[in-house]
Design a protein around this motif. Sequence first.
Motif, mmCIF file in Angstrom:
data_model
loop_
_atom_site.group_PDB
_atom_site.id
_atom_site.type_symbol
_atom_site.label_atom_id
_atom_site.label_comp_id
_atom_site.label_asym_id
_atom_site.label_seq_id
_atom_site.Cartn_x
_atom_site.Cartn_y
_atom_site.Cartn_z
ATOM 1 N N GLY A 1 -92.734 9.328 -27.297
ATOM 2 C CA GLY A 1 -92.446 8.302 -26.055
ATOM 3 C C GLY A 1 -93.200 7.300 -25.746
ATOM 4 O O GLY A 1 -94.704 7.627 -25.772
ATOM 5 N N ASN A 2 -92.781 5.957 -25.554
ATOM 6 C CA ASN A 2 -93.862 4.992 -25.203
ATOM 7 C C ASN A 2 -93.624 4.246 -23.836
ATOM 8 O O ASN A 2 -92.861 5.055 -22.988
ATOM 9 C CB ASN A 2 -93.480 3.838 -26.047
ATOM 10 N N TYR A 3 -94.438 3.311 -23.566
ATOM 11 C CA TYR A 3 -94.485 2.834 -22.043
ATOM 12 C C TYR A 3 -93.256 1.908 -21.967
ATOM 13 O O TYR A 3 -92.651 1.983 -20.557
ATOM 14 C CB TYR A 3 -95.594 1.779 -22.154
ATOM 15 N N GLU A 4 -92.393 1.450 -22.604
ATOM 16 C CA GLU A 4 -91.123 0.756 -22.514
ATOM 17 C C GLU A 4 -89.930 1.661 -22.164
ATOM 18 O O GLU A 4 -88.918 1.391 -22.008
ATOM 19 C CB GLU A 4 -90.983 0.192 -23.568
ATOM 20 N N GLY A 5 -89.975 3.129 -22.366
ATOM 21 C CA GLY A 5 -88.900 4.002 -22.094
ATOM 22 C C GLY A 5 -88.242 4.471 -23.419
ATOM 23 O O GLY A 5 -86.999 4.866 -22.898
ATOM 24 N N ASN A 6 -88.647 4.044 -24.470
ATOM 25 C CA ASN A 6 -88.036 4.583 -25.732
ATOM 26 C C ASN A 6 -88.680 6.047 -26.307
ATOM 27 O O ASN A 6 -89.573 6.077 -25.928
ATOM 28 C CB ASN A 6 -88.069 3.238 -26.879
ATOM 29 N N THR A 7 -87.554 6.804 -26.800
ATOM 30 C CA THR A 7 -88.054 8.040 -27.627
ATOM 31 C C THR A 7 -87.742 7.821 -28.952
ATOM 32 O O THR A 7 -86.498 7.529 -29.193
ATOM 33 C CB THR A 7 -87.387 9.176 -26.932
ATOM 34 N N LYS B 1 -84.071 6.547 -29.211
ATOM 35 C CA LYS B 1 -83.222 6.698 -27.893
ATOM 36 C C LYS B 1 -83.992 5.675 -26.743
ATOM 37 O O LYS B 1 -84.907 6.059 -26.290
ATOM 38 C CB LYS B 1 -83.114 8.201 -27.597
ATOM 39 N N ASP B 2 -83.181 4.997 -25.970
ATOM 40 C CA ASP B 2 -83.555 4.464 -24.922
ATOM 41 C C ASP B 2 -83.300 4.976 -23.663
ATOM 42 O O ASP B 2 -81.996 5.364 -23.496
ATOM 43 C CB ASP B 2 -82.965 2.951 -24.847
ATOM 44 N N GLN B 3 -84.226 5.302 -22.932
ATOM 45 C CA GLN B 3 -83.996 5.980 -21.608
ATOM 46 C C GLN B 3 -82.997 5.342 -20.729
ATOM 47 O O GLN B 3 -82.289 5.859 -19.695
ATOM 48 C CB GLN B 3 -85.369 6.342 -20.666
ATOM 49 N N GLY B 4 -83.140 3.923 -20.659
ATOM 50 C CA GLY B 4 -82.260 3.169 -19.749
ATOM 51 C C GLY B 4 -82.665 2.525 -18.510
ATOM 52 O O GLY B 4 -82.219 1.453 -18.225
ATOM 53 N N TYR B 5 -83.790 2.946 -18.145
ATOM 54 C CA TYR B 5 -84.273 2.571 -16.865
ATOM 55 C C TYR B 5 -85.568 1.589 -17.176
ATOM 56 O O TYR B 5 -86.334 0.846 -16.251
ATOM 57 C CB TYR B 5 -84.769 3.668 -15.848
ATOM 58 N N GLY B 6 -86.153 1.424 -18.268
ATOM 59 C CA GLY B 6 -87.392 1.069 -18.627
ATOM 60 C C GLY B 6 -88.741 1.358 -18.029
ATOM 61 O O GLY B 6 -89.832 0.603 -18.048
ATOM 62 N N PHE B 7 -88.724 2.593 -17.676
ATOM 63 C CA PHE B 7 -90.056 3.334 -17.174
ATOM 64 C C PHE B 7 -90.633 4.227 -18.157
ATOM 65 O O PHE B 7 -89.983 4.509 -19.470
ATOM 66 C CB PHE B 7 -89.631 4.349 -15.840
ATOM 67 N N PRO B 8 -91.855 4.254 -18.120
ATOM 68 C CA PRO B 8 -92.493 5.175 -19.096
ATOM 69 C C PRO B 8 -92.054 6.615 -19.308
ATOM 70 O O PRO B 8 -91.776 7.186 -18.397
ATOM 71 C CB PRO B 8 -94.201 5.056 -18.949
ATOM 72 N N ILE B 9 -92.159 7.139 -20.413
ATOM 73 C CA ILE B 9 -91.429 8.451 -20.856
ATOM 74 C C ILE B 9 -92.705 9.408 -20.272
ATOM 75 O O ILE B 9 -93.993 9.323 -20.743
ATOM 76 C CB ILE B 9 -91.184 8.691 -22.271
ATOM 77 N N LYS B 10 -92.463 10.482 -19.322
ATOM 78 C CA LYS B 10 -93.467 11.192 -18.927
ATOM 79 C C LYS B 10 -93.385 12.663 -19.556
ATOM 80 O O LYS B 10 -94.393 13.314 -19.847
ATOM 81 C CB LYS B 10 -93.272 11.416 -17.335
ATOM 82 N N ASN B 11 -92.169 13.057 -19.923
ATOM 83 C CA ASN B 11 -91.913 14.350 -20.494
ATOM 84 C C ASN B 11 -91.099 14.333 -21.736
ATOM 85 O O ASN B 11 -90.095 13.744 -21.746
ATOM 86 C CB ASN B 11 -91.467 15.453 -19.425
ATOM 87 N N ILE B 12 -91.704 15.267 -22.874
ATOM 88 C CA ILE B 12 -90.735 15.308 -24.149
ATOM 89 C C ILE B 12 -90.634 16.724 -24.366
ATOM 90 O O ILE B 12 -91.943 17.396 -24.290
ATOM 91 C CB ILE B 12 -91.109 14.498 -25.240
ATOM 92 N N GLU B 13 -89.468 17.659 -24.387
ATOM 93 C CA GLU B 13 -89.643 18.722 -24.756
ATOM 94 C C GLU B 13 -88.376 19.342 -25.750
ATOM 95 O O GLU B 13 -87.310 18.840 -25.203
ATOM 96 C CB GLU B 13 -89.489 19.842 -23.606
ATOM 97 N N TYR B 14 -88.543 19.953 -26.870
ATOM 98 C CA TYR B 14 -87.395 20.493 -27.639
ATOM 99 C C TYR B 14 -86.780 21.588 -26.979
ATOM 100 O O TYR B 14 -87.514 22.444 -26.610
ATOM 101 C CB TYR B 14 -87.853 20.704 -29.042
ATOM 102 N N ILE B 15 -85.638 21.550 -26.862
ATOM 103 C CA ILE B 15 -84.714 22.925 -26.333
ATOM 104 C C ILE B 15 -83.935 23.603 -27.378
ATOM 105 O O ILE B 15 -82.773 22.913 -27.979
ATOM 106 C CB ILE B 15 -83.904 22.106 -25.157
ATOM 107 N N ASP B 16 -84.414 24.812 -27.940
ATOM 108 C CA ASP B 16 -83.646 25.543 -28.502
ATOM 109 C C ASP B 16 -83.406 27.022 -28.090
ATOM 110 O O ASP B 16 -84.177 27.964 -27.861
ATOM 111 C CB ASP B 16 -84.348 25.765 -29.863
ATOM 112 N N THR B 17 -82.209 27.162 -27.525
ATOM 113 C CA THR B 17 -81.638 28.368 -27.036
ATOM 114 C C THR B 17 -80.651 29.085 -27.699
ATOM 115 O O THR B 17 -79.992 28.532 -28.837
ATOM 116 C CB THR B 17 -81.240 28.109 -25.567
#
Length: 690
Positions: free
Chosen positions: A246-252, A266-282
């Motif tokens: 994740g980068n400072y522009e809000g893209n993953t 993937k664009d987060q949509g708000y333009g804020f930096p990404i703070k957390n990324i976590e893969y989810i497998d259940t």
Amino acid sequence: MVLKSTPGANIPIYQISGTNASRSLPDWLARKRKRALKEDADYSSRVELIQDFQFEEASNKIKVSRDGQFCMATGTYKPQIHVYDFEQLSLKFDRHTDAENVDFLMISDDWTKSIHLQNDRSIEFHAQGGIHTRSRIPKFGRAMCYDTNTCDLYIGASGNEVYRLNIDQGRFLAPFEVDADGVNCLERNPCHGLLGFGIEDGTVEFWDPRSRHRVGSLDIGGGGFGLGSGATALAFHRDGLKVACGNYEGNTLLFDLRSSQRTLIKDQGYGFPIKNIEYIDTDSVSDKILTADKRIAKIWDTNTGEAFTSMEPTVDINDVAHIPNTGMFFFANEGIPMHTYYIPAIGPAPKWCSFLDSITEELEEKPATSVYENYKFVTRKELAALSLGHLIGSNIVKSYMHGYFVDQRLYEQAKLITDPFAYRDYREREVKKKIDQERESRIRTTGAAAAAAKVKVNKKLASEIAEQGEGEVDDRFKAIFEDPEFHIDEESFEYKLLHGGQAGKKTTNSADGNLRDTPRALTAAEEEEQERENGKSEDESESESEDEDSEQAQKRKIAEMRKQKQEERRNKKLQAREQLNNSLPEMKVIRQSAESQQRANRAFGDQVQQLETDQERKSATTSEVRRGPRGEMEISFIPQKKKPVKRSSRNTEDDETAENGALEDPSNKGRKSQRYDNRRRASKNVFRGM
């Protein structure tokens, strides 16, 4: 009590705790305003899953232990550490620190060992009893990661160096030097141990800890100058081949380590930096990933990028923690209470709060029935009846689906004009309804004919219920007396097996509804007598009709089944009795020997005399043996002198002669023992000593 639900992408999300989900009040205020709080919607809808799940001002970081039994969070003000025990659903303890926490790690399976990176360039090592030791780094730290195989702690700071601290050796190792200043995030691949460093210039460098050299880099964009620019978040998939940045522009951006080209953005949509990324497998979902900035946390598909659901609290997000193999998420944010979200579509509730699976649907907040508040939905036909058809197309009437929305006040005025007597009709209906309710509450008797008229099927069962005085039948079971499908056939074989003890009771015929007598089932004794009579009168039974033969065959079947059951019960009793007899101890006959029988036949006086003789002989012995309970032995004896042996005179003379001869004989030189004439000699020359 109501749970606030936010259906994101048709996936229900339940907010268990947070600023807009519940409100906590002090106990003294609750007691003082107890009556007023009954009408307070926020207070009545509160749900407190974990006690004291909050900080005085804000929370910075939150993580769940590897065993899934504890949660650790850091916040302010004052800077402090909270540990929550899931089994107790409450705060276990809190600790205060000298500086605010930037990042922390739990290096043990539970909360007992943790490392905290502070904003004053210090690293604190906490144990179960408190802070264990403290160290410092040259520049301000930003993130940490830990290698469990080598016990190396990697610290990213504002410079171009990644500091290495070996906890086993207790010393700093040579740092890794990257190409740009400022390492914002660090992550270790759990599969093969590859290290990833997110740098301010918008690149991600990968280092091999074995060779201590850079093996590759990726350009993810978002580069800039200053704190937090460039790469801001990093996560490896558990298969060891996928990585998300994740980068400072809000893209993953999603990458495969075998290629330098990204597979998805993937664009987060708000333009804020990404703070957390976590893969989810259940067990419920797979190939899903969570990305969060300070405004919203989104869950989407890693293959297509399609949105799955999202969580958007009312305060800024600082950190997100997911409990593995469940659908529960914890949010550290800028509000006083920390947020808790539960998504059943991702996974079940944790074991320590499994009751959430049963109460979420019951306590779910029901959505509003109308789209617009204070508007009435009407169809085109109703609009024409109100003489408002000419308003179609104007701003007063808003089209929606197959009808229109009209202001509630306009609808009431138009209805009053078109039907001026509507209120009078309404009043008459209400008065009539109240009169009917009063009539139903009066005590009155209903005739048997009226009750029988309502019953169309199973009249016998209805009469039995009436005789027992059980009252009216519940509306759910009215079909038993109205629907012919529920008719009870008392002539069936199954019914006779279940109701064999009923004698001479009348049954209802489904064809004509008349009552007739039905013979009851016989007992075992009566069946045996009837079988004997049937055996004696076989000739007479041949003249009976076919209907009677069929009835007798059914009775014989019933009698055989009952006999078989009686034999089974009798066999079971016999088997139980045999088992009981086998378990009892047997009486054994001990045969006496001839000596014991002879001893028993002796006279009492002789036996007493023999006993005294044995005791004297026993006391005359010089030794006594005593045996202890543990097998030890104790021997006591009295030392006695041996009596001299008396010899005959002949032997004495021979001995003296032999002694003299032995002394005078020169051949006996050097012999110590005496030689006697009457002793057998080993030498062949018997006359040597003469």
